[in-house]
Scaffold this active site. Structure first.
Site, PDB file in Angstrom:
ATOM      1  N   THR A   1      18.590 -22.216  87.964  1.00 23.51           N
ATOM      2  CA  THR A   1      17.472 -22.565  87.089  1.00 23.51           C
ATOM      3  C   THR A   1      16.601 -21.351  86.791  1.00 23.51           C
ATOM      4  OG1 THR A   1      17.470 -24.845  87.894  1.00 23.51           O
ATOM      5  CG2 THR A   1      15.462 -24.070  86.838  1.00 23.51           C
TER       6      THR A   1
ATOM      7  N   LYS B   1      20.646 -29.341  79.990  1.00 20.93           N
ATOM      8  CA  LYS B   1      21.011 -29.709  81.363  1.00 20.93           C
ATOM      9  C   LYS B   1      21.822 -30.984  81.247  1.00 20.93           C
ATOM     10  CE  LYS B   1      20.556 -29.447  85.966  1.00 20.93           C
ATOM     11  NZ  LYS B   1      20.870 -28.274  86.795  1.00 20.93           N
TER      12      LYS B   1
ATOM     13  N   GLY C   1      25.106 -27.791  90.452  1.00 21.44           N
ATOM     14  CA  GLY C   1      25.924 -27.303  91.556  1.00 21.44           C
ATOM     15  C   GLY C   1      26.883 -26.217  91.090  1.00 21.44           C
TER      16      GLY C   1
ATOM     17  N   PRO D   1      14.341 -11.277  91.747  1.00 28.69           N
ATOM     18  CA  PRO D   1      13.749 -11.196  93.084  1.00 28.69           C
ATOM     19  C   PRO D   1      13.423 -12.568  93.652  1.00 28.69           C
ATOM     20  CG  PRO D   1      12.145 -10.565  91.424  1.00 28.69           C
ATOM     21  CD  PRO D   1      13.454 -10.711  90.718  1.00 28.69           C
ATOM     22  N   GLU D   2      13.536 -12.677  94.935  1.00 30.09           N
ATOM     23  CA  GLU D   2      13.194 -13.895  95.646  1.00 30.09           C
ATOM     24  C   GLU D   2      11.758 -14.317  95.309  1.00 30.09           C
ATOM     25  OE1 GLU D   2      14.146 -15.032 100.220  1.00 30.09           O
ATOM     26  OE2 GLU D   2      12.858 -13.298  99.900  1.00 30.09           O
ATOM     27  N   GLY D   3      11.562 -15.605  95.047  1.00 31.40           N
ATOM     28  CA  GLY D   3      10.225 -16.111  94.761  1.00 31.40           C
ATOM     29  C   GLY D   3       9.772 -15.957  93.328  1.00 31.40           C
TER      30      GLY D   3
END
Length: 238
Positions: free
Chosen positions: A16, A37, A112, A200-202
């Site tokens: 996402t 979606k 998934g 990046p994470e977050g």
């Protein structure tokens, strides 16, 4: 490129966020963007789904959710348990093709992994991509185990005659371990396509303007950003 199918190597890998990043960059460049979606699972009728998050981060886009099932399961099983109609590739392809007529870019985000079933006949996102003759972007984990799942996804695409656009790391950790660093070199090889980004994470916690700037540096020029895989890898593999 008018239609891009976005799949993951599994759940929770950042599909996402990658979809939102691609949409945000396209919107910022003046393109008319639609995001589809086909099946949203694990979300109730009035709850926000993945498309709500994409729209929050990307701005003015057209969204289409074709089915929603409350149980967090594969779409075919979730439909059966809820007593709701299953989703078929022809329906998805028709909706995407119609949107492509008056949009510059249509992004299709799967549920998934690539071979998660939509119906009892075993139809999957790979069938949708083949029907649309669309490129598929693989979203992968950064760390240990990702090479196997990425290779399996890429091999299925190859065997089914669907072209892989490349791979994006959906969540790059702030402190990458040895496996993450080595995977910057190995992921493109097993995917059979270039490394096209590393979010990046977050990133999803940012506001839309901050997210756009992060997307710009984290996504390849092919997706509207400035990400250079060689320069990125040099930071961690030198």
């Amino acid at each position: 490129m008018n239609i891009l199918v976005i799949t993951g190597t599994g759940t929770g890998v950042g599909k996402t966020m990658v979809t939102a990043a691609a949409a945000a960059l396209a919107v910022d460049s003046g393109q008319r963007v639609a995001v589809v979606k086909p099946a949203q699972t694990g979300v109730g009728p009035q709850e926000p789904g993945d498309l709500d998050e994409v729209a929050r981060l990307a701005g003015k886009i057209t969204t289409r959710e074709l089915r929603r099932y409350p149980d967090p399961l594969a779409p075919d099983t979730a439909a059966t348990r809820a007593g709701l109609p299953q989703l078929h590739p022809a329906e998805i392809a028709a909706e995407v093709a119609a949107l492509a007529e008056d949009h510059d870019l249509v992004l299709v985000e799967g549920a998934g992994g690539l071979l998660v079933r939509f119906d009892d006949a075993g139809a999957t996102l790979a069938d949708v991509a083949w029907a649309l003759n669309a490129l598929v972007l693989i979203v992968a984990d950064a760390g240990l185990g990702t090479l196997n799942t990425t290779a399996l996804t890429a091999e299925v695409l190859l065997r089914r005659g669907v072209e892989c656009a490349g791979v994006v790391i959906g969540s790059w950790p702030g402190e990458p371990d040895l496996a993450c660093r080595c995977n910057l070199v190995d992921l493109p090889e097993v995917a059979g396509g270039p490394l096209l980004g590393a979010l990046p994470e977050g990133a999803g916690l940012l506001d839309p303007s901050e997210f756009l700037e992060v997307a710009r540096t984290a996504m390849s020029p092919w997706l509207g950003g400035t990400f250079d895989p060689d320069l990125f890898a040099e930071q961690y593999t030198a």
